[in-house]
Design an enzyme around this catalytic site. Structure first.
Site, short mmCIF file in Angstrom:
data_model
loop_
_atom_site.label_atom_id
_atom_site.label_comp_id
_atom_site.label_asym_id
_atom_site.label_seq_id
_atom_site.Cartn_x
_atom_site.Cartn_y
_atom_site.Cartn_z
N ASP A 1 -8.98 0.95 7.08
CA ASP A 1 -9.02 2.39 7.33
C ASP A 1 -10.12 2.78 8.30
O ASP A 1 -9.95 3.66 9.16
CB ASP A 1 -9.21 3.15 6.02
CG ASP A 1 -7.91 3.27 5.23
OD1 ASP A 1 -6.95 2.55 5.57
OD2 ASP A 1 -7.87 4.07 4.27
N THR B 1 1.26 2.14 24.27
CA THR B 1 0.68 1.26 23.25
C THR B 1 0.92 -0.18 23.70
O THR B 1 2.05 -0.63 23.72
CB THR B 1 1.34 1.49 21.88
OG1 THR B 1 2.75 1.31 22.01
CG2 THR B 1 1.06 2.90 21.38
N ASP C 1 7.37 -1.28 20.56
CA ASP C 1 7.47 -0.17 19.60
C ASP C 1 8.04 1.07 20.28
O ASP C 1 7.98 2.16 19.72
CB ASP C 1 6.11 0.13 18.99
CG ASP C 1 5.11 0.67 20.02
OD1 ASP C 1 5.36 0.51 21.23
OD2 ASP C 1 4.07 1.23 19.61
N LEU D 1 0.83 -1.20 0.00
CA LEU D 1 0.00 0.00 0.00
C LEU D 1 0.87 1.25 0.00
O LEU D 1 0.50 2.27 -0.59
CB LEU D 1 -0.92 0.01 1.23
CG LEU D 1 -1.80 -1.22 1.46
CD1 LEU D 1 -2.74 -0.96 2.63
CD2 LEU D 1 -2.58 -1.58 0.22
N HIS E 1 5.71 0.35 14.02
CA HIS E 1 4.45 -0.40 14.06
C HIS E 1 4.05 -0.70 15.49
O HIS E 1 4.89 -0.93 16.36
CB HIS E 1 4.57 -1.69 13.26
CG HIS E 1 4.52 -1.48 11.78
ND1 HIS E 1 5.25 -2.23 10.89
CD2 HIS E 1 3.83 -0.57 11.02
CE1 HIS E 1 5.00 -1.82 9.66
NE2 HIS E 1 4.15 -0.81 9.71
N GLU F 1 1.94 5.96 6.91
CA GLU F 1 3.29 6.14 6.39
C GLU F 1 3.90 7.46 6.85
O GLU F 1 5.11 7.53 7.10
CB GLU F 1 3.29 6.06 4.86
CG GLU F 1 2.81 4.73 4.29
CD GLU F 1 3.59 3.52 4.80
OE1 GLU F 1 4.72 3.70 5.29
OE2 GLU F 1 3.05 2.41 4.73
N HIS G 1 5.47 6.84 10.10
CA HIS G 1 6.84 6.33 9.96
C HIS G 1 7.81 7.46 9.63
O HIS G 1 8.91 7.54 10.19
CB HIS G 1 6.90 5.29 8.84
CG HIS G 1 6.32 3.97 9.20
ND1 HIS G 1 6.60 3.31 10.36
CD2 HIS G 1 5.45 3.16 8.51
CE1 HIS G 1 5.94 2.14 10.39
NE2 HIS G 1 5.24 2.04 9.29
#
Length: 993
Positions: A289, A257, A252, A175, A241, A232, A235
């Site tokens: 999404d 999280t 992460d 993606l 992630h 993205e 990132h």
């Protein structure tokens, strides 16, 4: 649409960057740096707790790299779809997205507003107005993450000033992907390289934008709400992630999280994989999404720390793209540097730039300062006439650069219309360049060091071409040029280029390039690349048309297996040799040869024995191309040698002199009147000579062309070794190659057009009937293209109605190299060989594969070969030649060349002197012989009382099969006696009808 499990390529890129040990330390340093920055930031926050938190604004340029469709169709997505994506980013990174209501209550305390906003750029790199959207037709239909360098080169704005987002057709089920922050020059991260030219975010066009904000046909559910780009960009700003790209024991680096066993897909209702509720609603997971809706406090801190400290993130916050273009009265700007570029062919440089009027006033003068390596060398005022948006080219007086080291040249506009320029943002540009040295051919190096007049470019900070030990060319302590791709794990697609000096082929009639290289694949990493190309503009561009060699991955590898450890070639079989003809480039003037190594996170690449060579064009130039007769041998009768010449000069040749001599005779000269046009070829004959038996050498030398000396006499001489004898063999005939030398068996050997001794010889080997063979040691002969001839004695087939030959062949194919074996026939005692019976190379010869020097060790190493020679039955003066052509391969062996008077491809074979069959016999039985030499043999048939019933004389018995008819004999036992000078044997045979 089917989506691959690995939807995001960012981690794949990161895994490639850290696939070897050095990467792990850099990652740990990054996380420790972030931890320290968090502590510092927390202290600063406590001090200003009553102040309003800042909003970080980032300018964005969207590069739509499409496939030629009209705007709004296919990959050339409409502006509205792009605008919808920017709206989604601003909602998600300000926690203003409408689906915040779907954030589970357990996670609400850590849900955060990152306070980051995105603005489609208002000003382009040139300072002009823009809508932040650039459309470019791509050079290929789809792009993988390994095409990162090529994709970003399609359209790019400086990464220090803009968040580049490339929207295109992605291959491999991805993606999108992004480049993590550049963290060099920061505490704990010194020396970590990365490429500014690929810095940004890439998203598949089907996943860029939101279907909730418009009816965009390109969008594909369930990734049609713009969260791929949100993910993205996360990132891009330093987020990992949510599951840490590992199991429950991998983090992460955000404590708010919860740890998760793996990624989530789809839109799950709940999940608990590591003893706590999983936050699959986070933008940094893989869910659909519609299920994403949260960044956390820790993630927000990480992103803000990166924006405040990482150089190419921090600079975005005050970039000119955020603001409307500056319009002032007097504004001249440097649009581009025309000269120099990165490479300069001459030591004389004329600095040249293009200047544009960006202001509202007309410009009649501009003052520019020229700075070389920090020293002002000129300050010039140019008279111009520039209305709004006009451009002009300005050149300074020429300067001399007497140093081949890199130079930095800076242009600064210091005044416009005799006043100060009103906009300093476009007043300065710099270029780093070097003068490319020039050289005459040949250019050659074995890389004991990188030659002083070669140039190495490392634009991305990788280690680049260097020298390292590399076995494999037969020399002790061999070294080669080397690129350490095994350890350079941070710059996917980055290139290091090594350039030869410039060379001019204008006055050459032929030119060539050869080199050797070695490479191994690291498991799973098949994108290392080597490009060998020519440049006609001082090494500034290398076009596809001028690319000689371009291989990557498995095509580039020179070894059969993948290598987990750093690759170093162990022997010559782990190298490949390449050769290219430059005839098509003779009229392109000065050229530079480049070896471009492109990092694919794989294994080490080696280069050795580079050679650029050729032959110049002269006015008077004749060459002897070939002695076509005698080729290999002759009988004891007058020999009229023939040779071929070519006019390789530009003048027509009207006469020349040929000097010649045989090793047993004195030197003679003969003149030829000709009309030989440029490039023309013709054949000439020398006077016939009767030569004594033995090895002879004919030397031919061309002199006195057009009553003058040859301008290039190095190719005027040629010699040919050949054998004169009248030794004749009739068939059947057998060559076991058991004598101490080939000559003792009336065979001869020589190397065509070479003065070499290590040609065919008799060698002891296993797996043969005699324990010896004729062998050729090609494994140790580094003389590409040489021909080694093994020639039979004169063969007489005049009494044969049929004929054939069998021989045993042993050869092992060597990876990356290919020798050739030919078997030729001559009808005139070896003066010429007109017939090709066999022509094979590499695997078509081989019965085995070996990376070592091959020596047959058993019967299994040998192949039995058969050739039907019946077309030559009835002829005499025949010779046969085994001709090998060196391709840097392996040793070759020939044994037991056995000529038959039949053409039966499957004759009866026996290990004994003879075999009798069938027994019992009906009407006839046969004797098949297997003798080492021809013998006159007698056959006698007796009954049990000793009465002689039949007698046959079998002259020249060797390998024939003879019938013995038994018609008229009664059933019973009979005796057959075979007698020759070597043995007398009796066999019993039973006749039964």
């Amino acid at each position: 649409m089917v989506i691959a499990q690995e939807q995001c390529g960012t981690v794949l890129l990161q895994e490639h960057r850290h696939n070897h040990a050095p990467g792990s330390q850099k990652e740990a340093q990054f996380e420790q740096w972030l931890k320290n920055k968090k502590l510092q930031r927390q202290a600063a926050t406590n001090m200003r707790m009553f102040q309003e938190a800042p909003v970080y604004r980032i300018p964005v340029v969207v590069h739509v790299v499409h496939n030629g469709e009209p705007v709004g169709e296919g990959s050339n997505i409409p502006d509205a779809q792009i605008i919808s994506q920017i709206e989604v980013l601003n909602e998600d990174f300000r926690r203003r997205n409408s689906d915040t209501v779907n954030t589970p209550g357990i996670f609400l305390p850590v849900a955060a507003d990152p306070q980051i906003e995105f603005v489609l750029a208002k000003t382009d790199p040139e300072g002009l107005s823009t809508n932040g959207i650039v459309r470019t037709q791509g050079s290929q239909r789809q792009w993988s993450i390994f095409d990162e360098q090529e994709l970003t080169a399609q359209s790019y704005w400086p990464a220090e000033e803009y968040l580049n987002i490339w929207v295109t057709t992605l291959a491999g089920g991805l993606l999108g992907y992004a480049q993590y922050p550049v963290t060099d020059l920061l505490e704990g991260l010194e020396g970590v390289p990365d490429s500014r030219l690929t810095d940004g975010v890439t998203v598949g066009y089907q996943f860029f934008g939101s279907a909730e904000k418009g009816d965009f046909e390109a969008l594909e559910a369930p990734f049609n709400r713009g969260r791929t780009t949100t993910h993205e960009v996360g990132h891009f700003l330093g987020l990992r992630h949510i599951w840490g790209d590992g199991g429950c024991d991998v983090d992460d680096f955000c404590d708010d999280t919860p740890q998760a066993q793996s990624s989530y897909t789809g839109c799950p209702r709940s999940g608990n994989s590591c003893g706590s509720r999983d936050m699959f609603q986070n933008y940094m997971d893989y869910t659909d999404d519609a299920c994403m809706n949260i960044f956390t406090v820790c993630q927000t801190e990480r992103m803000q720390i990166v924006l405040e400290n990482a150089p190419r993130r921090q600079s975005l916050l005050n970039a000119q793209g955020l603001n409307e273009p500056i319009f002032v009265d007097n504004d001249a700007g440097i649009r581009q540097i025309i000269s120099p570029q990165e490479g300069l062919c001459s030591e004389e440089l004329t600095p040249t730039i293009q200047v544009r009027n960006y202001g509202s006033n007309s410009i009649n003068s501009v003052t520019i300062s020229l700075n070389l390596n920090g020293i002002v060398i000129a300050n010039t005022t140019f008279a111009v006439d520039l209305d709004l948006a006009d451009t002009t080219t300005l050149s300074f007086e020429s300067i001399m650069i007497d140093d081949f080291e890199p130079q930095e040249l800076t242009f600064d506009i210091t005044g416009v219309n005799s006043v100060q320029d009103g906009n300093p943002l476009n007043d300065s540009r710099s270029v780093t360049f070097n003068v490319i040295p020039q050289a005459e051919l040949p250019i050659a190096t074995d890389f004991s060091a990188i030659p002083e007049n070669w140039t190495v470019r490392n634009p991305d900070g990788i280690s680049g071409w260097q020298i390292a030990p590399a076995a494999g060319n037969g020399t002790v302590n061999n070294t080669a040029a080397f690129v350490n791709f095994y350890e350079d794990s941070l710059s996917l697609g980055s290139q290091t280029t090594m350039l030869t000096p410039g060379f001019d082929l204008t006055n050459y009639r032929e030119a060539y390039i050869s080199f050797r290289y070695a490479h191994a694949i690291f498991p799973g990493m098949e994108m290392d690349r080597l490009i060998v190309a020519l440049s006609a503009d001082c090494g500034n561009t290398f076009t596809a048309e001028n690319t000689l060699f371009d291989r990557r991955g498995s095509e580039l590898s020179t070894v059969a297996d993948e290598r987990q450890q750093p690759f170093t070639p162990a022997n010559r079989t782990e190298w490949k040799r390449m050769f290219f003809d430059l005839t098509d480039y003779l009229d392109q003037g000065e050229l530079i040869l480049a070896f471009i190594a492109q990092n694919g996170y794989g294994n080490n690449l080696y280069l050795d024995d580079v050679r650029v060579y050729g032959k110049q064009q002269y006015e008077n130039d004749i060459t002897v191309l070939e002695i076509i007769s005698p080729v290999a041998a002759g009988c004891e009768e007058p020999i009229a040698a023939k040779f071929i010449v070519q006019n390789q000069g530009t003048n027509t040749i009207s006469d020349f002199t040929a000097g010649y001599n045989y090793s047993s005779l004195t030197y003679e000269e003969i003149g030829f009147e000709v009309n030989l046009l440029p490039e023309a070829v013709d054949t000439f004959q020398l006077p016939a000579q009767t030569l004594p038996a033995g090895v002879q050498q004919l030397s031919v030398s061309l002199t006195n062309i057009n009553n003058a000396a040859d301008d290039f006499a190095q190719d005027n001489n040629l010699f040919r070794q050949f054998t004169v004898d009248n030794t004749r063999e009739i068939i059947p005939y057998r060559a076991l190659f058991t004598a101490a030398s080939l000559e003792q068996e009336a065979w001869s050997s020589f190397v065509r057009n070479r003065d070499a001794n290590n040609s065919w010889s008799v060698t002891g080997v296993a797996g043969t009937e005699s324990g010896t063979a004729a062998s050729l040691p090609y494994y140790t002969i580094d003389d590409f293209g040489r021909e080694d001839w093994l020639i039979s004695p004169v063969m007489d087939f005049s009494t044969a109605l049929e004929a054939s030959v069998f021989f045993n062949l042993a050869y092992a194919e060597t990876p990356n190299y290919s020798d050739t074996l030919m078997i030729l026939a001559s009808l005139d005692c070896g003066l010429t060989f007109t017939d090709t019976l066999v022509n094979r190379n590499g695997p078509r010869i081989a019965g085995a594969l070996s990376r070592e020097s091959f020596v047959p060790s058993s019967d299994d190493d040998w192949q039995l070969e058969f050739i039907d020679l019946s077309d030559y039955a009835g002829l005499n003066n025949l010779r046969f030649a085994f001709v090998a052509r060196n391709g840097f391969g392996n040793n070759l062996y020939i044994e037991n060349a056995e000529f038959f008077v039949t053409n039966d491809p499957t004759p009866v074979r026996t290990a004994d002197d003879f075999v009798l069959y069938p027994n019992p016999a009906d009407a006839i039985f046969y004797f098949t012989f297997n003798l080492e030499t021809r013998l006159d043999t007698h056959l006698y048939l007796y009954d049990v009382q000793g009465k002689l019933l039949q007698e046959q004389f079998l002259p020249n018995t060797l390998n024939q099969t003879y019938p013995v008819p038994v018609h008229g004999l009664k059933d019973g036992i009979y005796f057959v006696r075979i007698i020759n000078e070597q043995f007398s044997q009796t066999r019993k045979v039973l006749v039964r009808r």
